[in-house]
Design an enzyme around this catalytic site. Structure first.
Site, PDB file in Angstrom:
ATOM      1  N   LEU A 143       0.865  -1.169   0.000  1.00  0.00           N
ATOM      2  CA  LEU A 143       0.000   0.000   0.000  1.00  0.00           C
ATOM      3  C   LEU A 143       0.905   1.223   0.000  1.00  0.00           C
ATOM      4  CD1 LEU A 143      -2.728  -0.852   2.700  1.00  0.00           C
ATOM      5  CD2 LEU A 143      -2.913  -1.058   0.211  1.00  0.00           C
ATOM      6  N   ASP A 144       0.510   2.259  -0.729  1.00  0.00           N
ATOM      7  CA  ASP A 144       1.276   3.503  -0.711  1.00  0.00           C
ATOM      8  C   ASP A 144       1.374   4.028   0.713  1.00  0.00           C
ATOM      9  OD1 ASP A 144       1.550   3.453  -3.454  1.00  0.00           O
ATOM     10  OD2 ASP A 144      -0.215   4.696  -3.809  1.00  0.00           O
ATOM     11  N   ARG A 145       2.401   4.789   0.975  1.00  0.00           N
ATOM     12  CA  ARG A 145       2.650   5.315   2.325  1.00  0.00           C
ATOM     13  C   ARG A 145       1.412   5.978   2.918  1.00  0.00           C
ATOM     14  NH1 ARG A 145       8.064   8.440   4.027  1.00  0.00           N
ATOM     15  NH2 ARG A 145       7.720   8.496   6.269  1.00  0.00           N
TER      16      ARG A 145
END
Length: 308
Positions: A143-145
């Site tokens: 998952l993106d930050r």
């Protein structure tokens, strides 16, 4: 500076050293400054093994923020109290898998430019190695930050490969909630394009069919308001930044996503949340489904509109 003694009858581990923190600092640099005759890698190992505590609580994060007046204790023995997970909670764990909820702001894995950051991967590696020193975790997906929600790690390379090589069949449901700019008129729809990556590492939809990786995103409008819409988004394919690109493509970028055209900072974070992950367990064949509740912040823009 006075240091408060721990409550109760707990004794500090034998051969422990305690240091007062005079001013705000990160944990690893503070330890290196106090243990000047100990190598950097040795200090990192102490952290990983749970030999360092702050105010009586074990900490493993290199960049844990210390405040003036904190008390840092280093023990020659592992501190028995389990270190807390930062921005992370375990939803499910067995001999093959760990399923977690990740909060926005936490990296899934370290970037090449920030190798000592607190990450989900590093914390889970510490977690499994406390059970046995040879244990490891393996990335299955990311998952993106600034995206929150459900994600999964494997405990062996065999399980990792089984999931990644059979991802389309193994994952039966992968649903996100997206807060986007503007009022989405269509109740539901499908976005299909071919995604490519620019030299600046930004993904975009190619105007030429067949040029790139095929990406398909389905969405359903859950709520609309003055200037915002809340969407349920289901991935048919899982490409890098797929939802973010496709929302920009239809003229409704995700709130807080400056990289892909957003001008709004309405909730102070990226308006993307991985709400559901359902898959077939690669070892047992059992169907597992995990759900993470919608962050309350995603509804704030609609409440503001209702009260104004």
């Amino acid at each position: 500076m006075m240091i408060r003694k721990p409550q109760g009858n707990r004794r500090k581990p034998e051969d422990a050293k305690t240091f007062a923190v005079p001013e705000a600092a990160e944990l690893l640099p503070f330890l290196l400054s106090r243990l000047s005759h100990t190598g950097r890698n040795s200090v990192k190992s102490m952290l990983a093994r749970g030999q360092v505590s702050v105010n009586g609580r074990a900490e493993t994060a290199y960049n844990y923020p210390l405040k003036a007046g904190d008390s840092v204790t280093i023990s020659k023995k592992r501190i028995e109290e389990k270190p807390r997970l930062l921005g992370l909670s375990i939803l499910y764990e067995d001999d093959d898998l760990i399923v977690v909820h990740k909060e926005a702001g936490l990296l899934s894995i370290a970037s090449p430019h920030d190798t000592e950051a607190v990450t989900a991967y590093r914390q889970l590696m510490d977690h499994v190695r406390r059970q046995h020193p040879s244990n490891r975790v393996f990335i299955v997906h990311r998952l993106d930050r600034d995206t929150s929600g459900v994600m999964m790690y494997a405990k062996s390379e065999k399980i990792q490969q089984a999931l990644q090589n059979n991802w389309q069949e193994a994952v039966q449901e992968r649903t996100y909630i997206a807060l986007v700019e503007g009022r989405v008129r269509k109740a539901e729809g499908t976005i299909s394009s071919w995604l490519k990556e620019s030299k600046t590492l930004k993904m975009y939809s190619s105007p030429h069919p067949g040029d790139g990786l095929h990406a398909v995103t389905h969405y359903k409008t859950l709520r609309t308001g003055e200037g915002f819409s809340l969407l349920e988004v289901r991935l048919e394919t899982g490409r890098k930044n797929q939802i973010r690109v496709h929302m920009q493509d239809i003229g409704h970028p995700i709130v807080g996503d400056k990289k892909y055209g957003s001008r709004s900072k309405a909730i102070g974070r990226l308006g993307l949340h991985a709400s559901v992950l359902a898959f077939v367990h690669p070892a047992t064949g059992e169907r597992l489904r995990f759900e993470s509740p919608l962050p309350k912040a995603f509804l704030a823009p609609f409440r503001t509109a209702e009260t104004s």
